[in-house]
Design a protein around this motif. Structure first.
Motif, short mmCIF file in Angstrom:
data_model
loop_
_atom_site.label_atom_id
_atom_site.label_comp_id
_atom_site.label_asym_id
_atom_site.label_seq_id
_atom_site.Cartn_x
_atom_site.Cartn_y
_atom_site.Cartn_z
N LEU A 145 15.11 -7.23 5.05
CA LEU A 145 15.08 -7.12 6.50
C LEU A 145 13.69 -6.67 6.91
CD1 LEU A 145 16.78 -7.32 9.10
CD2 LEU A 145 17.40 -4.92 8.77
N HIS A 146 12.91 -7.58 7.44
CA HIS A 146 11.50 -7.33 7.71
C HIS A 146 11.30 -6.64 9.07
CE1 HIS A 146 11.57 -11.13 5.15
NE2 HIS A 146 11.12 -10.17 4.36
N PRO A 147 10.11 -6.11 9.33
CA PRO A 147 9.84 -5.47 10.61
C PRO A 147 10.06 -6.45 11.77
CG PRO A 147 8.12 -4.92 9.04
CD PRO A 147 8.97 -5.97 8.39
N ASN A 148 10.63 -5.91 12.85
CA ASN A 148 10.87 -6.69 14.06
C ASN A 148 11.69 -7.95 13.77
OD1 ASN A 148 9.24 -4.94 15.76
ND2 ASN A 148 7.50 -5.80 14.65
N GLU A 149 12.78 -7.78 13.07
CA GLU A 149 13.57 -8.93 12.66
C GLU A 149 15.06 -8.67 12.85
OE1 GLU A 149 12.88 -12.00 9.17
OE2 GLU A 149 13.74 -10.14 8.38
N ARG A 150 15.76 -9.75 13.14
CA ARG A 150 17.22 -9.78 13.17
C ARG A 150 17.68 -10.82 12.16
NH1 ARG A 150 19.13 -8.17 18.55
NH2 ARG A 150 17.37 -7.68 19.90
N ASP A 175 17.04 2.20 11.04
CA ASP A 175 16.05 2.94 11.82
C ASP A 175 15.78 4.29 11.18
OD1 ASP A 175 14.32 3.49 13.88
OD2 ASP A 175 15.83 3.39 15.47
N ARG A 176 14.86 5.05 11.79
CA ARG A 176 14.60 6.44 11.41
C ARG A 176 15.14 7.36 12.48
NH1 ARG A 176 10.60 7.54 7.34
NH2 ARG A 176 10.29 9.62 8.18
N LEU A 177 15.67 8.50 12.04
CA LEU A 177 16.19 9.49 12.97
C LEU A 177 15.87 10.87 12.41
CD1 LEU A 177 17.89 10.02 15.55
CD2 LEU A 177 19.92 10.08 14.08
N ASN A 178 15.01 11.60 13.10
CA ASN A 178 14.60 12.93 12.64
C ASN A 178 14.09 12.90 11.19
OD1 ASN A 178 15.20 14.13 15.09
ND2 ASN A 178 17.32 14.55 14.50
N GLY A 179 13.31 11.87 10.90
CA GLY A 179 12.68 11.80 9.59
C GLY A 179 13.55 11.31 8.48
N GLN A 180 14.81 11.02 8.78
CA GLN A 180 15.69 10.46 7.77
C GLN A 180 16.06 9.04 8.19
OE1 GLN A 180 18.65 13.36 6.05
NE2 GLN A 180 18.13 14.47 7.88
N TRP A 181 16.50 8.29 7.20
CA TRP A 181 16.82 6.89 7.44
C TRP A 181 18.27 6.79 7.90
CZ3 TRP A 181 12.63 4.08 7.53
CH2 TRP A 181 11.51 4.51 6.81
N SER A 182 18.50 5.98 8.91
CA SER A 182 19.83 5.93 9.51
C SER A 182 20.28 4.49 9.72
CB SER A 182 19.84 6.66 10.86
OG SER A 182 18.99 5.99 11.79
N LEU A 207 0.80 -1.21 0.00
CA LEU A 207 0.00 0.00 0.00
C LEU A 207 0.83 1.27 0.00
CD1 LEU A 207 -2.64 -1.11 2.65
CD2 LEU A 207 -2.70 -1.41 0.17
N ASN A 208 2.09 1.17 0.43
CA ASN A 208 2.94 2.35 0.48
C ASN A 208 4.40 1.91 0.47
OD1 ASN A 208 3.55 1.54 3.18
ND2 ASN A 208 1.72 2.61 3.90
N GLY A 209 5.30 2.87 0.57
CA GLY A 209 6.71 2.57 0.47
C GLY A 209 7.30 1.83 1.64
N GLN A 210 6.50 1.58 2.68
CA GLN A 210 7.02 0.88 3.84
C GLN A 210 7.39 -0.56 3.52
OE1 GLN A 210 4.32 1.21 7.13
NE2 GLN A 210 4.35 3.43 7.16
N GLY A 211 6.70 -1.15 2.56
CA GLY A 211 6.95 -2.54 2.23
C GLY A 211 5.64 -3.29 2.10
N PRO A 212 5.71 -4.62 1.93
CA PRO A 212 4.48 -5.40 1.76
C PRO A 212 3.57 -5.26 2.97
CG PRO A 212 6.41 -6.70 1.17
CD PRO A 212 6.91 -5.43 1.80
N THR A 268 12.14 -1.44 14.90
CA THR A 268 11.13 -0.39 15.07
C THR A 268 10.45 -0.13 13.74
OG1 THR A 268 12.75 1.35 14.64
CG2 THR A 268 12.38 0.73 16.94
N GLY A 269 9.21 0.33 13.79
CA GLY A 269 8.50 0.72 12.58
C GLY A 269 7.95 -0.47 11.81
N ASP A 270 7.30 -0.18 10.71
CA ASP A 270 6.66 -1.19 9.88
C ASP A 270 7.34 -1.33 8.52
OD1 ASP A 270 4.70 -1.71 11.80
OD2 ASP A 270 3.48 -0.03 11.13
N TRP A 271 8.59 -0.92 8.42
CA TRP A 271 9.26 -0.90 7.13
C TRP A 271 10.03 -2.20 6.87
CZ3 TRP A 271 8.94 3.31 10.37
CH2 TRP A 271 8.27 4.42 9.86
N THR A 272 10.08 -2.59 5.62
CA THR A 272 10.97 -3.66 5.18
C THR A 272 12.10 -3.02 4.40
OG1 THR A 272 9.22 -5.32 5.08
CG2 THR A 272 11.18 -5.72 3.75
#
Length: 661
Positions: free
Chosen positions: A612-617, A538-545, A454-459, A574-578
């Protein structure tokens, strides 16, 4: 009154706001706002990192639930900020409607060699002639006889701006794009290299793009380039490092040794045959602008052969003949202005960009005439942000499963073919598959993307009970924050490529995957690592880090010891991004995901990109050999990459002990 946008109904009021936001964004881009640094300088990023809502700039600002939309229609797509995006990616307007399957698939021609280059390539950078190269060629310094400074295989590529049609449907106009020109004219995707292990080659990449003041087509793209040969075991000065970019009128000679990893270390003198590569690709990698420049067209294939994967069905592994029955496929999703039909790039969508038009080899939803026999397809997701799950679909029999064969991941043949119902790839990933069309003689079938994103976060993810209840509903009715990926029903996804299968009998001497042929073995991962490093995406101040820091071309974050073994622990907690994470120079093998050994077929081979999926190592195994110099690690959702989710490291004689770089 409602408008249909990305399959969802939006009110007239909201549609006007979306159009106004589009207009405002494009005006800023055309005025020269081109990167994350510009956003920060102009005060368009808040302290929390969100785009301001001023003048409708922010995709998230227009993401509140529209009260005029029914609760069912507005129930999905949580944007992770407490608001709802009503399932319209980035709240962008929809591209004009076009007719699918009216254009044949373009099979990119093989790159043309040249007999000589002027000026002649030199060991050290020829700065007097306008060359911009970071260092001397490493390969000739190791073995000048094996790797002459001027190898026998030479190419001369220019990056150029040109116009082309991406569909013959005149709803869309001629587009202004960027591509590679080997002397036969510019094209995007660029010409396909046919390369061979044991034959070093050199490409002169010349920046012949117009100056930034003359960049057309809605103002995006930076005519400052560096070409990365993705996944090649290349020395750093020829890798196409993001920080080694150069402007129009300059060039860079890039030396590709086409040598197996370990040739100068643990598998001297020829390298480890089990690390043979086959499907690589090249693309622009300019720091901060990779997403824009690749979106504009600077991509192409590099197919690498040896004595086993020969491109000839009568020899070696007997795989389908290249290039007639072994066909590279580049997948890209794009957005076009609803009024003008121009290709557009949304600089303001920091999560990632999704398009509603699907291009294969540069054309929107093409068709391919095939014979009832086996074909090898090399599938590449060029991004910028979409993941795909490809199925083979027969619209006349939606209840049928149509299996095919996975034979390679990220350019590596796996030990044995695996029969699959589908394959998933993220940005920059590749899979090699064999499809046997004999069962479809005289029929039409489709390559269908059924992954719900649905968006750029991933599936997206969907609860199985919700999926069952909404099997015929639009993807927006599916819940996001639940247990498993959302796979849409057959025929409800994106029909990306049409196969028209002939009924005429034909011969096929290629290997039948069902006989379980053996390709290469996986290298051992039993060696004790010198160090285990941890990376937090992760995200830091709206940018990817990465580990709380942004990309900096002037900073090496850690030093790998040459000819050593390391394990890298990638975390995304953290977050819902892949995040599709790519590491240059050496491939890796996935040891575990959340401490469990991988089971997904595409995870079992050697990789250069790991989802690298959400909540994954994810724990990765590396051997770093042969070359010295600088390389990056980064997310290959190229929007994330350009917004600082990248780190430089280097290979040196004596490595450091930094556990968290």
């Amino acid at each position: 009154m409602y408008y249909n946008v990305f399959g969802e109904k939006v009110s007239r009021r909201r549609f006007k706001l979306m159009c106004a936001a589009l207009k405002n964004r494009r005006e800023l881009i055309a005025a020269g706002l081109t990167s994350r640094r510009d956003l920060m300088t102009m005060g368009l990023l808040t302290a929390g990192g969100m785009l301001v809502a001023k003048s409708g700039l922010s995709a998230r600002a227009w993401g509140q639930v529209d009260p005029s939309i029914t609760s069912k229609q507005s129930s999905g797509a949580n944007n992770n900020t407490g608001t709802n995006q009503n399932c319209v990616p980035g709240n962008q307007t929809q591209s004009p409607v076009t007719k699918p399957f009216i254009d044949p698939l373009v099979v990119m021609p093989l790159a043309r060699r040249v007999g000589a280059l002027s000026p002649t390539p030199t060991l050290n950078p020829n700065t007097a002639a306008g060359e911009v190269r970071a260092a001397a060629f490493q390969a000739p310094l190791i073995n000048a006889q094996r790797f002459p400074v001027v190898p026998g295989t030479l190419y001369n590529f220019n990056q150029r701006q040109f116009t082309t049609r991406q569909t013959s449907d005149t709803t869309l106009p001629v587009q202004t794009v960027w591509g590679f020109d080997d002397g036969s004219g510019p094209r995007s995707p660029g010409p396909t290299y046919q390369a061979f292990y044991g034959r070093p080659q050199l490409t002169r990449n010349i920046n012949s793009l117009p100056p930034v003041t003359q960049v057309n087509n809605t103002g995006f793209g930076m005519p400052s380039v560096t070409t990365h040969l993705h996944n090649a075991h290349n020395p750093s000065e020829s890798d196409g490092n993001p920080c080694d970019f150069y402007s129009a009128g300059h060039f860079c000679d890039q030396y590709y040794p086409n040598v197996l990893a370990g040739f100068n270390s643990d598998h001297a003198p020829f390298g480890d045959i089990n690390e043979s590569l086959s499907t690589l690709w090249y693309h622009d990698h300019r720091v901060d602008f990779t997403s824009q420049n690749t979106y504009k067209g600077l991509v192409g294939f590099y197919c690498l052969f040896n004595q086993f994967d020969t491109g000839d069905s009568s020899t070696g592994f007997h795989l389908p003949d290249f290039p007639q029955f072994d066909i590279p496929l580049t997948f890209a999703d794009r957005v076009y202005d609803p009024t003008t039909g121009d290709l557009v790039f949304d600089l303001f969508n920091l999560d990632g960009i999704l398009g509603d038009k699907f291009l294969v080899n540069g054309m929107i939803q093409p068709f391919l005439n095939v014979q009832p026999r086996r074909y090898r397809f090399r599938m590449l997701d060029t991004g910028p942000s979409r993941f795909y799950e490809f199925f083979l679909t027969n619209l006349q029999n939606l209840g049928a499963t149509n299996p095919f064969w996975l034979i390679g991941t990220d350019g590596n043949l796996i030990p044995h073919p695996i029969q699959v119902q589908s394959v998933r790839i993220g940005p920059a990933e590749r899979v090699d598959v064999i499809i046997d069309f004999r069962a479809f003689a005289g029929k039409t079938v489709y390559l269908e993307n059924r992954l719900n994103q649905l968006n750029g976060q991933g599936p997206a993810a969907v609860d199985s009970q919700v999926a069952a209840q909404n099997a015929t509903s639009t993807e927006c009715t599916l819940a996001l924050n639940s247990s498993q990926p959302a796979i849409l029903p057959a025929g409800a996804g994106n029909l990306v490529l049409q196969f028209r299968v002939s009924s005429a009998p034909c011969t096929d001497d290629s290997v039948d995957p069902s006989t379980n042929p053996t390709f290469y073995q996986l290298p051992s991962t039993n060696a004790t690592p010198r160090i285990v490093r941890t990376f937090k995406f992760d995200r830091l101040n709206g940018q990817w880090s990465i580990n709380g820091q942004f990309m900096d071309c002037n900073q090496f974050r850690f030093a790998v010891q040459q000819n050593s073994v390391e394990q890298w622990l990638l975390t995304n907690l953290t977050g819902d991004w892949t995040h599709p994470v790519h590491i240059h120079l050496e491939e890796h093998q996935i040891l575990s995901r959340n401490r469990v050994a991988p089971t997904v077929p595409a995870d079992l081979g050697r990789k250069d990109v790991t989802q690298l999926h959400p909540n994954e190592r994810a724990l990765l195994f590396f051997r770093f050999r042969d070359w010295l110099g600088k390389y990056p690690i980064h997310c290959h959702n190229v929007v994330h990459e350009d917004h600082a989710m990248m780190a430089l490291w280097h290979v040196v004689a004596q490595g450091d002990e930094i556990l968290v770089p």
